[in-house]
Design a protein around this motif. Structure first.
Motif, PDB file in Angstrom:
ATOM      1  N   SER A 124       0.825  -1.211   0.000  1.00  0.00           N
ATOM      2  CA  SER A 124       0.000   0.000   0.000  1.00  0.00           C
ATOM      3  C   SER A 124       0.854   1.254   0.000  1.00  0.00           C
ATOM      4  CB  SER A 124      -0.931  -0.010   1.213  1.00  0.00           C
ATOM      5  OG  SER A 124      -1.663   1.193   1.301  1.00  0.00           O
ATOM      6  N   GLU A 125       1.934   1.237   0.767  1.00  0.00           N
ATOM      7  CA  GLU A 125       2.811   2.416   0.847  1.00  0.00           C
ATOM      8  C   GLU A 125       3.626   2.596  -0.434  1.00  0.00           C
ATOM      9  OE1 GLU A 125       5.160   1.853   4.303  1.00  0.00           O
ATOM     10  OE2 GLU A 125       3.513   2.226   5.711  1.00  0.00           O
ATOM     11  N   VAL A 126       4.129   1.490  -0.988  1.00  0.00           N
ATOM     12  CA  VAL A 126       4.960   1.582  -2.183  1.00  0.00           C
ATOM     13  C   VAL A 126       4.136   1.965  -3.410  1.00  0.00           C
ATOM     14  CG1 VAL A 126       6.409   0.266  -3.785  1.00  0.00           C
ATOM     15  CG2 VAL A 126       6.712   0.003  -1.322  1.00  0.00           C
ATOM     16  N   LEU A 127       2.967   1.331  -3.578  1.00  0.00           N
ATOM     17  CA  LEU A 127       2.145   1.557  -4.763  1.00  0.00           C
ATOM     18  C   LEU A 127       1.121   2.665  -4.571  1.00  0.00           C
ATOM     19  CD1 LEU A 127       1.480  -2.170  -5.744  1.00  0.00           C
ATOM     20  CD2 LEU A 127       3.280  -0.652  -6.564  1.00  0.00           C
ATOM     21  N   ARG A 128       1.012   3.169  -3.330  1.00  0.00           N
ATOM     22  CA  ARG A 128       0.053   4.226  -3.008  1.00  0.00           C
ATOM     23  C   ARG A 128      -1.372   3.828  -3.378  1.00  0.00           C
ATOM     24  NH1 ARG A 128       3.334   9.771  -4.808  1.00  0.00           N
ATOM     25  NH2 ARG A 128       5.166   9.410  -3.483  1.00  0.00           N
ATOM     26  N   GLN A 129      -1.711   2.627  -2.967  1.00  0.00           N
ATOM     27  CA  GLN A 129      -3.052   2.111  -3.187  1.00  0.00           C
ATOM     28  C   GLN A 129      -3.713   1.819  -1.841  1.00  0.00           C
ATOM     29  OE1 GLN A 129      -3.239  -1.210  -5.871  1.00  0.00           O
ATOM     30  NE2 GLN A 129      -1.933  -0.236  -7.425  1.00  0.00           N
ATOM     31  N   ASP A 130      -5.032   1.801  -1.852  1.00  0.00           N
ATOM     32  CA  ASP A 130      -5.794   1.540  -0.638  1.00  0.00           C
ATOM     33  C   ASP A 130      -5.588   0.091  -0.182  1.00  0.00           C
ATOM     34  OD1 ASP A 130      -7.951   2.270   1.339  1.00  0.00           O
ATOM     35  OD2 ASP A 130      -8.950   0.626   0.292  1.00  0.00           O
ATOM     36  N   ARG A 131      -5.433  -0.102   1.135  1.00  0.00           N
ATOM     37  CA  ARG A 131      -5.174  -1.443   1.667  1.00  0.00           C
ATOM     38  C   ARG A 131      -6.337  -2.387   1.371  1.00  0.00           C
ATOM     39  NH1 ARG A 131      -4.985  -2.657   6.309  1.00  0.00           N
ATOM     40  NH2 ARG A 131      -3.214  -4.079   6.466  1.00  0.00           N
ATOM     41  N   LYS A 132      -7.559  -1.871   1.470  1.00  0.00           N
ATOM     42  CA  LYS A 132      -8.717  -2.728   1.203  1.00  0.00           C
ATOM     43  C   LYS A 132      -8.738  -3.158  -0.259  1.00  0.00           C
ATOM     44  CE  LYS A 132     -11.693  -0.795   4.808  1.00  0.00           C
ATOM     45  NZ  LYS A 132     -12.985  -0.110   5.096  1.00  0.00           N
ATOM     46  N   GLY A 133      -8.394  -2.235  -1.146  1.00  0.00           N
ATOM     47  CA  GLY A 133      -8.359  -2.588  -2.555  1.00  0.00           C
ATOM     48  C   GLY A 133      -7.290  -3.629  -2.850  1.00  0.00           C
ATOM     49  N   ILE A 134      -6.125  -3.494  -2.219  1.00  0.00           N
ATOM     50  CA  ILE A 134      -5.059  -4.474  -2.412  1.00  0.00           C
ATOM     51  C   ILE A 134      -5.480  -5.838  -1.882  1.00  0.00           C
ATOM     52  CG2 ILE A 134      -2.718  -5.102  -1.699  1.00  0.00           C
ATOM     53  CD1 ILE A 134      -1.963  -2.191  -1.813  1.00  0.00           C
ATOM     54  N   THR A 135      -6.108  -5.845  -0.719  1.00  0.00           N
ATOM     55  CA  THR A 135      -6.582  -7.108  -0.137  1.00  0.00           C
ATOM     56  C   THR A 135      -7.564  -7.802  -1.064  1.00  0.00           C
ATOM     57  OG1 THR A 135      -6.309  -6.188   2.085  1.00  0.00           O
ATOM     58  CG2 THR A 135      -7.689  -8.151   1.863  1.00  0.00           C
ATOM     59  N   ARG A 136      -8.449  -7.019  -1.668  1.00  0.00           N
ATOM     60  CA  ARG A 136      -9.442  -7.594  -2.583  1.00  0.00           C
ATOM     61  C   ARG A 136      -8.781  -8.147  -3.842  1.00  0.00           C
ATOM     62  NH1 ARG A 136     -11.963  -3.421  -3.091  1.00  0.00           N
ATOM     63  NH2 ARG A 136     -11.227  -2.716  -5.126  1.00  0.00           N
ATOM     64  N   LYS A 137      -7.807  -7.417  -4.398  1.00  0.00           N
ATOM     65  CA  LYS A 137      -7.152  -7.853  -5.630  1.00  0.00           C
ATOM     66  C   LYS A 137      -6.271  -9.086  -5.418  1.00  0.00           C
ATOM     67  CE  LYS A 137      -7.010  -3.181  -7.587  1.00  0.00           C
ATOM     68  NZ  LYS A 137      -6.138  -2.055  -8.008  1.00  0.00           N
ATOM     69  N   LEU A 138      -5.749  -9.245  -4.197  1.00  0.00           N
ATOM     70  CA  LEU A 138      -4.866 -10.378  -3.912  1.00  0.00           C
ATOM     71  C   LEU A 138      -5.615 -11.568  -3.322  1.00  0.00           C
ATOM     72  CD1 LEU A 138      -1.728  -8.586  -2.374  1.00  0.00           C
ATOM     73  CD2 LEU A 138      -2.132  -9.283  -4.746  1.00  0.00           C
ATOM     74  N   ALA A 139      -6.946 -11.526  -3.396  1.00  0.00           N
ATOM     75  CA  ALA A 139      -7.751 -12.586  -2.764  1.00  0.00           C
ATOM     76  C   ALA A 139      -7.437 -13.963  -3.347  1.00  0.00           C
ATOM     77  CB  ALA A 139      -9.237 -12.263  -2.920  1.00  0.00           C
ATOM     78  N   THR A 140      -7.113 -14.018  -4.646  1.00  0.00           N
ATOM     79  CA  THR A 140      -6.849 -15.321  -5.285  1.00  0.00           C
ATOM     80  C   THR A 140      -5.371 -15.680  -5.316  1.00  0.00           C
ATOM     81  OG1 THR A 140      -6.779 -14.242  -7.465  1.00  0.00           O
ATOM     82  CG2 THR A 140      -8.906 -15.118  -6.742  1.00  0.00           C
ATOM     83  N   LEU A 141      -4.518 -14.799  -4.806  1.00  0.00           N
ATOM     84  CA  LEU A 141      -3.079 -15.076  -4.782  1.00  0.00           C
ATOM     85  C   LEU A 141      -2.700 -15.643  -3.416  1.00  0.00           C
ATOM     86  CD1 LEU A 141      -0.256 -14.892  -6.085  1.00  0.00           C
ATOM     87  CD2 LEU A 141      -0.055 -12.601  -5.094  1.00  0.00           C
ATOM     88  N   PRO A 142      -2.254 -16.888  -3.359  1.00  0.00           N
ATOM     89  CA  PRO A 142      -1.885 -17.462  -2.065  1.00  0.00           C
ATOM     90  C   PRO A 142      -0.612 -16.825  -1.515  1.00  0.00           C
ATOM     91  CG  PRO A 142      -1.353 -18.981  -3.831  1.00  0.00           C
ATOM     92  CD  PRO A 142      -2.113 -17.858  -4.462  1.00  0.00           C
ATOM     93  N   PRO A 143      -0.583 -16.453  -0.236  1.00  0.00           N
ATOM     94  CA  PRO A 143       0.642 -15.882   0.348  1.00  0.00           C
ATOM     95  C   PRO A 143       1.739 -16.935   0.428  1.00  0.00           C
ATOM     96  CG  PRO A 143      -1.021 -16.262   2.034  1.00  0.00           C
ATOM     97  CD  PRO A 143      -1.692 -16.536   0.727  1.00  0.00           C
ATOM     98  N   ILE A 144       2.977 -16.466   0.430  1.00  0.00           N
ATOM     99  CA  ILE A 144       4.100 -17.399   0.506  1.00  0.00           C
ATOM    100  C   ILE A 144       4.560 -17.596   1.946  1.00  0.00           C
ATOM    101  CG2 ILE A 144       4.883 -16.826  -1.815  1.00  0.00           C
ATOM    102  CD1 ILE A 144       7.013 -15.035  -0.588  1.00  0.00           C
ATOM    103  N   ALA A 145       4.023 -16.779   2.861  1.00  0.00           N
ATOM    104  CA  ALA A 145       4.397 -16.918   4.268  1.00  0.00           C
ATOM    105  C   ALA A 145       3.373 -16.173   5.116  1.00  0.00           C
ATOM    106  CB  ALA A 145       5.804 -16.374   4.513  1.00  0.00           C
TER     107      ALA A 145
END
Length: 287
Positions: A124-145
């Motif tokens: 969010s800080e690097v891309l200057r995007q909203d945290r909620k929006g990032i969370t929604r967009k990454l919903a299908t990407l599994p975290p690595i840790a």
């Protein structure tokens, strides 16, 4: 002063008025040439400021005043000169260049930071995007840790694919690609579509197979050969052609027949295009 003096302006003098060097440095630094402004900056009387401005004009630092009393600065600022504080907008201090060794170390640190698992807050800080929006967009990407058991961490490069919209138009890019450059699945779709198009054109009579074309050309040549031979016989009977003339005419017709045969039959047979399926070497197309 004479008319010539009026055109040339005041003559330069070796003895400069008081504060001349400071006035010159200010004018070059701020790229301004106003007598009243110079008066305020140097905290001097108007007459002294006017004298300084005339001296600057005489030395080619500023232009003569136009009909509106405005002047232009004719010299560029001295980059090596230490900035002079002014009463107006303060001049920002010159940034010193970062040493190459330190810059290299900084670049390596940035690369190292971006290769580690990153959090949604970091993205969010690097891309200057909203945290909620990032969370929604990454919903299908599994975290690595997971950090402390409940904070998902992602691969930075993988996350960018979900968060940054590419500037490239995928459809236009595919149009410019050759068939061999496409992924295997798309290659099969392209060739299937071309084969269906060819079958439709063949059924509509807009596309002929090579053997059919050669057959038509052979029949046309055979008819032409027979017709030209009859011409010779008819001319010989009706006009009583001498044997030498008939021989020459027969040779000319035979030469024409050979040329036509090479053009209509032999050349197309030699240059026949191979099946498009032959161009798909090493593929798994089910045809």
């Amino acid at each position: 002063m004479s008319d010539l003096d009026d055109l040339l302006g005041p003559a330069p003098s070796n003895e400069q008025p008081e504060h001349y060097e400071l006035a010159r440095a200010l004018v070059l630094q701020e790229q301004r040439a106003s007598t009243s402004w110079l008066q305020r900056e140097l905290t001097i009387g108007y007459n002294k400021a006017a004298t300084l401005m005339e001296a600057l004009e005489a030395n080619g630092v500023v232009s003569a005043a136009d009909q509106f009393g405005k002047r232009e600065v004719l010299e560029s600022a001295d980059e090596d000169h230490e900035p002079i504080p002014t009463s107006g907008k303060k001049t920002a201090p010159k940034k010193k260049p970062i040493p190459q060794s330190k810059q290299t170390h900084m670049d390596a640190s940035v690369v190292q930071a971006l290769t580690r698992p990153v959090s949604i807050t970091f993205l969010s800080e690097v891309l200057r995007q909203d945290r909620k929006g990032i969370t929604r967009k990454l919903a299908t990407l599994p975290p690595i840790a997971q950090y402390r058991g409940n904070v998902p961490l992602y691969d930075f490069r993988q996350a960018l694919e979900y968060l940054v919209k590419p500037k490239i138009n995928a459809a236009e890019m595919i149009k410019k690609m050759g068939t061999d450059d496409l992924p295997m699945g798309l290659q099969k779709d392209v060739w299937d579509a071309r084969l269906k198009q060819q079958k439709w054109m063949e059924q509509a009579g807009d596309l002929w197979r090579t053997e059919e074309v050669l057959s038509v050309l052979g029949e046309a040549f055979q008819r032409l050969k027979t017709t030209t031979q009859l011409w010779i016989d008819q001319l010989a009977e009706s006009h009583a052609l001498p044997a030498e003339v008939r021989k020459d005419l027969t040779g000319m017709v035979d030469g024409l027949q050979k040329d036509l045969h090479a053009t209509l039959v032999e050349m197309p047979a030699d240059k026949a295009t191979r099946s498009q399926l032959g161009e798909i070497e090493g593929t798994d197309l089910d045809v």
